[in-house]
Scaffold this motif. Structure first.
Motif, mmCIF file in Angstrom:
data_model
loop_
_atom_site.group_PDB
_atom_site.id
_atom_site.type_symbol
_atom_site.label_atom_id
_atom_site.label_comp_id
_atom_site.label_asym_id
_atom_site.label_seq_id
_atom_site.Cartn_x
_atom_site.Cartn_y
_atom_site.Cartn_z
ATOM 1 N N ILE A 276 18.041 69.783 107.232
ATOM 2 C CA ILE A 276 16.678 69.798 107.120
ATOM 3 C C ILE A 276 16.363 69.550 105.866
ATOM 4 N N LEU A 277 17.162 70.212 104.888
ATOM 5 C CA LEU A 277 17.143 69.936 103.357
ATOM 6 C C LEU A 277 17.574 68.366 103.084
ATOM 7 N N LYS A 278 18.442 67.924 103.819
ATOM 8 C CA LYS A 278 18.945 66.663 103.345
ATOM 9 C C LYS A 278 17.913 65.557 103.956
ATOM 10 N N THR A 279 17.286 65.871 105.099
ATOM 11 C CA THR A 279 16.194 65.224 105.335
ATOM 12 C C THR A 279 15.074 64.819 104.509
ATOM 13 N N LEU A 280 14.775 65.953 103.959
ATOM 14 C CA LEU A 280 13.744 66.206 102.948
ATOM 15 C C LEU A 280 14.223 65.240 101.631
ATOM 16 N N TRP A 281 15.464 65.342 101.372
ATOM 17 C CA TRP A 281 15.881 64.732 100.253
ATOM 18 C C TRP A 281 15.979 63.401 100.411
ATOM 19 N N VAL A 282 16.158 62.821 101.559
ATOM 20 C CA VAL A 282 16.071 61.347 101.601
ATOM 21 C C VAL A 282 14.733 60.859 101.570
ATOM 22 N N PHE A 283 13.887 61.602 102.091
ATOM 23 C CA PHE A 283 12.481 61.281 102.016
ATOM 24 C C PHE A 283 11.948 61.321 100.366
ATOM 25 N N CYS A 284 12.559 62.303 99.722
ATOM 26 C CA CYS A 284 11.797 62.135 98.298
ATOM 27 C C CYS A 284 12.849 61.701 97.429
ATOM 28 N N TYR A 285 13.896 60.796 97.794
ATOM 29 C CA TYR A 285 14.871 60.194 96.950
ATOM 30 C C TYR A 285 14.290 59.479 95.784
ATOM 31 N N SER A 286 13.009 58.997 95.843
ATOM 32 C CA SER A 286 12.460 58.282 94.707
ATOM 33 C C SER A 286 12.368 59.365 93.560
ATOM 34 N N ALA A 287 12.062 60.446 93.957
ATOM 35 C CA ALA A 287 11.775 61.608 92.815
ATOM 36 C C ALA A 287 13.054 61.983 92.417
ATOM 37 N N MET A 288 14.173 61.935 93.142
ATOM 38 C CA MET A 288 15.422 62.540 92.694
ATOM 39 C C MET A 288 15.889 61.471 91.670
ATOM 40 N N TYR A 289 15.619 60.281 92.035
ATOM 41 C CA TYR A 289 16.005 59.250 90.871
ATOM 42 C C TYR A 289 15.350 59.242 89.632
ATOM 43 N N VAL A 290 14.117 59.858 89.554
ATOM 44 C CA VAL A 290 13.497 59.853 88.364
ATOM 45 C C VAL A 290 13.913 61.108 87.860
ATOM 46 N N LEU A 291 14.272 62.322 88.386
ATOM 47 C CA LEU A 291 14.733 63.442 87.551
ATOM 48 C C LEU A 291 16.023 63.170 87.142
ATOM 49 N N ARG A 292 16.727 62.384 87.693
ATOM 50 C CA ARG A 292 18.249 62.260 87.016
ATOM 51 C C ARG A 292 18.079 61.640 85.697
ATOM 52 N N GLY A 293 17.012 60.511 85.782
ATOM 53 C CA GLY A 293 16.968 59.848 84.352
ATOM 54 C C GLY A 293 16.336 60.606 83.324
ATOM 55 N N LEU A 294 15.453 61.624 83.741
ATOM 56 C CA LEU A 294 14.851 62.701 82.566
ATOM 57 C C LEU A 294 15.852 63.539 82.338
ATOM 58 N N ALA A 295 16.724 63.962 83.285
ATOM 59 C CA ALA A 295 17.932 64.924 83.015
ATOM 60 C C ALA A 295 18.808 64.227 81.822
ATOM 61 N N MET A 296 18.923 63.079 81.639
ATOM 62 C CA MET A 296 19.523 62.440 80.666
ATOM 63 C C MET A 296 19.177 62.503 79.299
ATOM 64 N N LYS A 297 17.971 63.011 79.204
ATOM 65 C CA LYS A 297 17.036 63.334 77.915
ATOM 66 C C LYS A 297 17.432 62.409 76.754
ATOM 67 N N LYS A 298 17.184 61.258 77.201
ATOM 68 C CA LYS A 298 17.217 59.884 76.165
ATOM 69 C C LYS A 298 15.779 59.717 75.956
ATOM 70 N N THR A 299 15.642 59.372 74.642
ATOM 71 C CA THR A 299 14.529 58.789 74.057
ATOM 72 C C THR A 299 14.182 57.220 74.629
ATOM 73 N N PRO A 300 12.807 57.124 75.118
ATOM 74 C CA PRO A 300 12.662 55.965 75.779
ATOM 75 C C PRO A 300 12.675 54.691 74.931
ATOM 76 N N GLN A 301 13.118 53.598 75.245
ATOM 77 C CA GLN A 301 13.200 52.355 74.498
ATOM 78 C C GLN A 301 12.052 51.589 74.425
ATOM 79 N N ARG A 302 12.009 50.650 73.829
ATOM 80 C CA ARG A 302 10.897 49.629 73.422
ATOM 81 C C ARG A 302 10.391 49.069 74.911
#
Length: 379
Positions: free
Chosen positions: A189-215
């Protein structure tokens, strides 16, 4: 120790032939216990750089496939125009259309196109559309226009890091977060929700890198916010909502987004990257050929199948998928699948694998064998 001795010591490191040659499959195995909450670890670096060299040693003609494909920009412009036209119709003309019909259009039309934008952003991120880097960045911004959120330039940055540090703990932004493994694990059930919300997971992984945005990321943000305002001003908020829902569908529970699971989630012991050979590649610009792409990111989508046909002995033995829908179903249904089904390596293993193991020169061995046979025959 004298400087020349230090140099000699370093040169002595690279004396071992890589035991994974020629397919570069590992000996690691995924745990057969479904309750294990952890990644699979390997002591070698990723396989693609060395498999590329092995293929080039045997098939130097592969280099002729390198280059660009401007057709990608035309496809992106057409797809962008279609999506904006549909958004206009839904927001300004079909205003009394039932919400269920709008959602259906958002899934089957908008979601399908949004997934295609991701593929084009991927090609542009590797500078495979035009020779000039600036034109590739502008291509990414163009198809980002109907996507509501700024994606193209951050994807370019983090995706290139994924290629450089595939599977490296703390450096590969494509790896699931520890919280994904902990809370999702193998619950269907949670994997189904995870697949539905995969776009959010992608964003969160980027934010977790804690890198300063480039130009260019900041430019992407400004451009996207401006275009969102223009869409609301000259279309309607309903049009913007349609576009947003389309992206949610296209990057979630959609066949066009299944390649996110197909590419690196473990389906066979010893293999960390997987290709897909199915009809979806026709519309989605051969994005399924992921082993081939990682081996040769210099080859655009219109020529990547030629690589497979040239180097069949390297790719035919590898496990590959034939159904994106099947990938999603298996990922959700199998207790062995989940965010934890990924191969991970320490940075030290990544470095030592590259420094201490080399690709055997099959050409030299072949020449030596021919000389030996010739000597034997003439004896």
């Amino acid at each position: 120790m004298a400087p020349h001795a230090i140099g000699a010591a370093h040169s002595e490191r690279i004396v071992h032939d890589d035991p994974r040659h020629p397919l570069y499959l590992g000996t690691w195995k995924q745990s057969k216990k479904p309750d294990v909450q952890g990644f699979v670890y390997d002591d070698f670096e990723e396989p693609h750089r060395k498999r590329q060299k092995a293929i080039l040693n045997k098939h130097p003609e592969v280099r002729s496939l390198y280059g660009n494909e401007p057709l990608t920009a035309f496809i992106g412009a057409l797809a962008t125009a279609v999506q904006l036209a549909v958004a206009y119709k839904i927001g300004c003309v079909w205003t009394d259309m039932h919400w269920s019909v709008v959602l259906a259009i958002a899934y089957f039309v908008g979601g399908t196109l949004s997934a295609l934008y991701g593929v084009i952003i991927h090609e542009a991120g590797h500078n495979l559309v035009f020779k000039m880097g600036l034109l590739n960045r502008l291509t990414g911004l163009m198809v980002n226009l109907p996507m509501v959120v700024p994606i193209s330039q951050s994807f370019r940055r983090y995706h290139l890091e994924h290629h450089q540090f595939q599977g490296v703990e703390g450096k590969d932004p494509d790896l699931p977060l520890d919280s994904e493994v902990k809370y999702i694990h193998n619950n269907p059930i949670l994997k189904t929700l995870w697949v539905f919300c995969y776009s959010a997971m992608y964003v969160l992984r980027g934010l977790a890198m804690k890198k300063t945005p480039q130009r260019w990321e900041l430019i992407n943000w400004a451009f996207t916010v401006f275009m969102d305002v223009m869409i609301v001003r000259y279309m309607s908020i309903r049009s913007l909502a349609y576009l947003a829902v389309s992206v949610f569908f296209g990057y979630g529970m959609h066949p066009g987004a299944a390649h996110f699971i197909q590419e690196h989630y473990i389906f066979r012991d010893g293999q960390e990257t997987y290709s897909y050979y199915g009809s979806g590649n026709i519309f989605y610009l051969n994005i399924g050929l992921h082993n081939e792409h990682h081996d040769f990111p210099q080859i655009p989508w219109t020529r990547i199948y030629k690589l497979r046909r040239i180097a069949t002995e390297f790719y035919d033995p590898l496990y590959a998928h034939t159904s994106w829908i099947g990938v999603i179903f298996l990922f959700i249904a199998s207790p062995m699948q989940g965010p934890q089904a990924r191969l991970v390596r320490k940075y030290k293993a990544h470095l030592s694998g590259r420094r201490e193991y080399k690709v055997p020169d099959d050409r030299a061995k072949s020449t030596a064998t021919k000389r030996r046979d010739s000597v034997i025959a003439s004896a």
